[in-house]
Design a protein around this motif. Structure first.
Motif, PDB file in Angstrom:
ATOM      1  N   GLN A   1       0.823  -1.214   0.000  1.00  0.00           N
ATOM      2  CA  GLN A   1       0.000   0.000   0.000  1.00  0.00           C
ATOM      3  C   GLN A   1       0.855   1.262   0.000  1.00  0.00           C
ATOM      4  O   GLN A   1       0.516   2.254  -0.640  1.00  0.00           O
ATOM      5  CB  GLN A   1      -0.934   0.012   1.231  1.00  0.00           C
ATOM      6  CG  GLN A   1      -2.017  -1.029   1.190  1.00  0.00           C
ATOM      7  CD  GLN A   1      -2.992  -0.833   0.047  1.00  0.00           C
ATOM      8  OE1 GLN A   1      -3.292   0.281  -0.356  1.00  0.00           O
ATOM      9  NE2 GLN A   1      -3.463  -1.938  -0.504  1.00  0.00           N
ATOM     10  N   THR A   2       1.961   1.216   0.699  1.00  0.00           N
ATOM     11  CA  THR A   2       2.831   2.382   0.804  1.00  0.00           C
ATOM     12  C   THR A   2       3.679   2.587  -0.454  1.00  0.00           C
ATOM     13  O   THR A   2       3.808   3.710  -0.950  1.00  0.00           O
ATOM     14  CB  THR A   2       3.767   2.229   2.025  1.00  0.00           C
ATOM     15  OG1 THR A   2       2.965   2.038   3.188  1.00  0.00           O
ATOM     16  CG2 THR A   2       4.647   3.445   2.211  1.00  0.00           C
ATOM     17  N   ALA A   3       4.247   1.518  -0.970  1.00  0.00           N
ATOM     18  CA  ALA A   3       5.224   1.629  -2.061  1.00  0.00           C
ATOM     19  C   ALA A   3       4.600   1.651  -3.457  1.00  0.00           C
ATOM     20  O   ALA A   3       5.174   2.236  -4.374  1.00  0.00           O
ATOM     21  CB  ALA A   3       6.228   0.484  -1.971  1.00  0.00           C
ATOM     22  N   ARG A   4       3.462   1.019  -3.640  1.00  0.00           N
ATOM     23  CA  ARG A   4       2.884   0.863  -4.972  1.00  0.00           C
ATOM     24  C   ARG A   4       2.639   2.180  -5.704  1.00  0.00           C
ATOM     25  O   ARG A   4       3.056   2.323  -6.864  1.00  0.00           O
ATOM     26  CB  ARG A   4       1.596   0.048  -4.914  1.00  0.00           C
ATOM     27  CG  ARG A   4       1.017  -0.218  -6.289  1.00  0.00           C
ATOM     28  CD  ARG A   4      -0.342  -0.911  -6.218  1.00  0.00           C
ATOM     29  NE  ARG A   4      -0.922  -1.013  -7.533  1.00  0.00           N
ATOM     30  CZ  ARG A   4      -1.526  -0.010  -8.178  1.00  0.00           C
ATOM     31  NH1 ARG A   4      -1.632   1.168  -7.607  1.00  0.00           N
ATOM     32  NH2 ARG A   4      -2.022  -0.186  -9.388  1.00  0.00           N
TER      33      ARG A   4
ATOM     34  N   ALA B   1       6.408  -7.104 -10.408  1.00  0.00           N
ATOM     35  CA  ALA B   1       7.513  -6.946  -9.450  1.00  0.00           C
ATOM     36  C   ALA B   1       7.039  -7.241  -8.025  1.00  0.00           C
ATOM     37  O   ALA B   1       7.758  -7.895  -7.248  1.00  0.00           O
ATOM     38  CB  ALA B   1       8.096  -5.536  -9.546  1.00  0.00           C
ATOM     39  N   PHE B   2       5.846  -6.790  -7.673  1.00  0.00           N
ATOM     40  CA  PHE B   2       5.307  -7.090  -6.347  1.00  0.00           C
ATOM     41  C   PHE B   2       4.996  -8.572  -6.175  1.00  0.00           C
ATOM     42  O   PHE B   2       5.157  -9.120  -5.083  1.00  0.00           O
ATOM     43  CB  PHE B   2       4.071  -6.241  -6.042  1.00  0.00           C
ATOM     44  CG  PHE B   2       4.407  -4.926  -5.403  1.00  0.00           C
ATOM     45  CD1 PHE B   2       4.906  -4.866  -4.109  1.00  0.00           C
ATOM     46  CD2 PHE B   2       4.234  -3.741  -6.095  1.00  0.00           C
ATOM     47  CE1 PHE B   2       5.224  -3.655  -3.520  1.00  0.00           C
ATOM     48  CE2 PHE B   2       4.542  -2.526  -5.514  1.00  0.00           C
ATOM     49  CZ  PHE B   2       5.047  -2.484  -4.222  1.00  0.00           C
ATOM     50  N   ILE B   3       4.554  -9.210  -7.230  1.00  0.00           N
ATOM     51  CA  ILE B   3       4.317 -10.663  -7.151  1.00  0.00           C
ATOM     52  C   ILE B   3       5.627 -11.381  -6.828  1.00  0.00           C
ATOM     53  O   ILE B   3       5.675 -12.272  -5.985  1.00  0.00           O
ATOM     54  CB  ILE B   3       3.699 -11.194  -8.459  1.00  0.00           C
ATOM     55  CG1 ILE B   3       2.253 -10.703  -8.585  1.00  0.00           C
ATOM     56  CG2 ILE B   3       3.767 -12.715  -8.524  1.00  0.00           C
ATOM     57  CD1 ILE B   3       1.633 -10.936  -9.943  1.00  0.00           C
ATOM     58  N   ARG B   4       6.675 -10.947  -7.483  1.00  0.00           N
ATOM     59  CA  ARG B   4       7.981 -11.556  -7.207  1.00  0.00           C
ATOM     60  C   ARG B   4       8.454 -11.236  -5.792  1.00  0.00           C
ATOM     61  O   ARG B   4       9.070 -12.072  -5.136  1.00  0.00           O
ATOM     62  CB  ARG B   4       8.991 -11.131  -8.260  1.00  0.00           C
ATOM     63  CG  ARG B   4       8.629 -11.714  -9.610  1.00  0.00           C
ATOM     64  CD  ARG B   4       9.593 -11.353 -10.683  1.00  0.00           C
ATOM     65  NE  ARG B   4       9.100 -11.861 -11.967  1.00  0.00           N
ATOM     66  CZ  ARG B   4       9.812 -11.883 -13.055  1.00  0.00           C
ATOM     67  NH1 ARG B   4      11.062 -11.443 -13.050  1.00  0.00           N
ATOM     68  NH2 ARG B   4       9.297 -12.347 -14.176  1.00  0.00           N
TER      69      ARG B   4
ATOM     70  N   VAL C   1      12.246  -4.090  -5.241  1.00  0.00           N
ATOM     71  CA  VAL C   1      11.083  -4.162  -6.133  1.00  0.00           C
ATOM     72  C   VAL C   1      11.325  -3.294  -7.365  1.00  0.00           C
ATOM     73  O   VAL C   1      11.030  -3.703  -8.493  1.00  0.00           O
ATOM     74  CB  VAL C   1       9.789  -3.754  -5.399  1.00  0.00           C
ATOM     75  CG1 VAL C   1       8.607  -3.697  -6.359  1.00  0.00           C
ATOM     76  CG2 VAL C   1       9.485  -4.720  -4.259  1.00  0.00           C
ATOM     77  N   ALA C   2      11.886  -2.112  -7.182  1.00  0.00           N
ATOM     78  CA  ALA C   2      12.159  -1.226  -8.315  1.00  0.00           C
ATOM     79  C   ALA C   2      13.169  -1.855  -9.266  1.00  0.00           C
ATOM     80  O   ALA C   2      12.998  -1.799 -10.483  1.00  0.00           O
ATOM     81  CB  ALA C   2      12.667   0.124  -7.811  1.00  0.00           C
TER      82      ALA C   2
END
Length: 167
Positions: A13-16, A40-43, A61-62
């Motif tokens: 929620q914070t990073a997306r 990337a979040f799935i990974r 993630v980035a």
């Protein structure tokens, strides 16, 4: 004592939002940016135990996202080069009225009869091969073929009669 690693949902929620904005700027396509960030979040989720212990999980993630973006560009570039080299795919002719009528008639058959007719008459399987694939006796396949052909004959004759009446 170090604080507990952030919960994934909170991290997401914070990073997306910031990552989507970052990849939108990078790719110029909002949909593409959202897909990259989601992947990337799935990974990150699949490796969350390890990623959550990093000092900067958002950076991980980035980095994954940038690699995904580059990979997509490479695939697109390869596809474009192939299109340029080979040209567009050939035109596919419209199906004939007879083909449409046959497909429509086949859809009305029970599944077992439809599979038998298609496997035998369109794919060239023998009765024994169909029986083995379906796990039934040869006689069962013969009966399915007979009933299916009989039903198709009626349906296609009716269709031809209707076409002749309209012509």
């Amino acid at each position: 004592m170090s604080p507990d690693p952030p919960d994934f949902a909170d991290f997401y929620q914070t990073a997306r939002p910031g990552l989507v904005a970052e990849f939108y700027a990078y790719t110029g396509d909002l949909g593409e940016a959202q897909e990259i960030v989601q992947e990337a979040f799935i990974r990150a989720w699949t490796h969350w135990r390890k990623v959550s212990e990093y000092d900067r999980p958002r950076a991980w993630v980035a980095r994954v996202g940038y690699r995904l973006a580059v990979s997509r560009w490479r695939r697109a570039r390869t596809a474009l080069a192939s299109l340029v080299r080979h040209g567009p795919p050939p035109e596919v002719p419209e199906p004939s009225a007879a083909s449409i009528a046959l497909a429509t008639a086949l859809r009305t058959l029970p599944d077992a009869q439809r599979r038998a007719v298609i496997m035998h008459h369109l794919s060239g399987y023998s009765i024994a091969e169909i029986a083995a694939a379906e796990g039934v006796a040869d006689g069962t396949v013969k009966a399915r073929l007979s009933r299916g052909r009989q039903r198709l004959s009626t349906l296609l004759t009716d269709h031809n009669d209707q076409e002749d009446a309209h012509a």
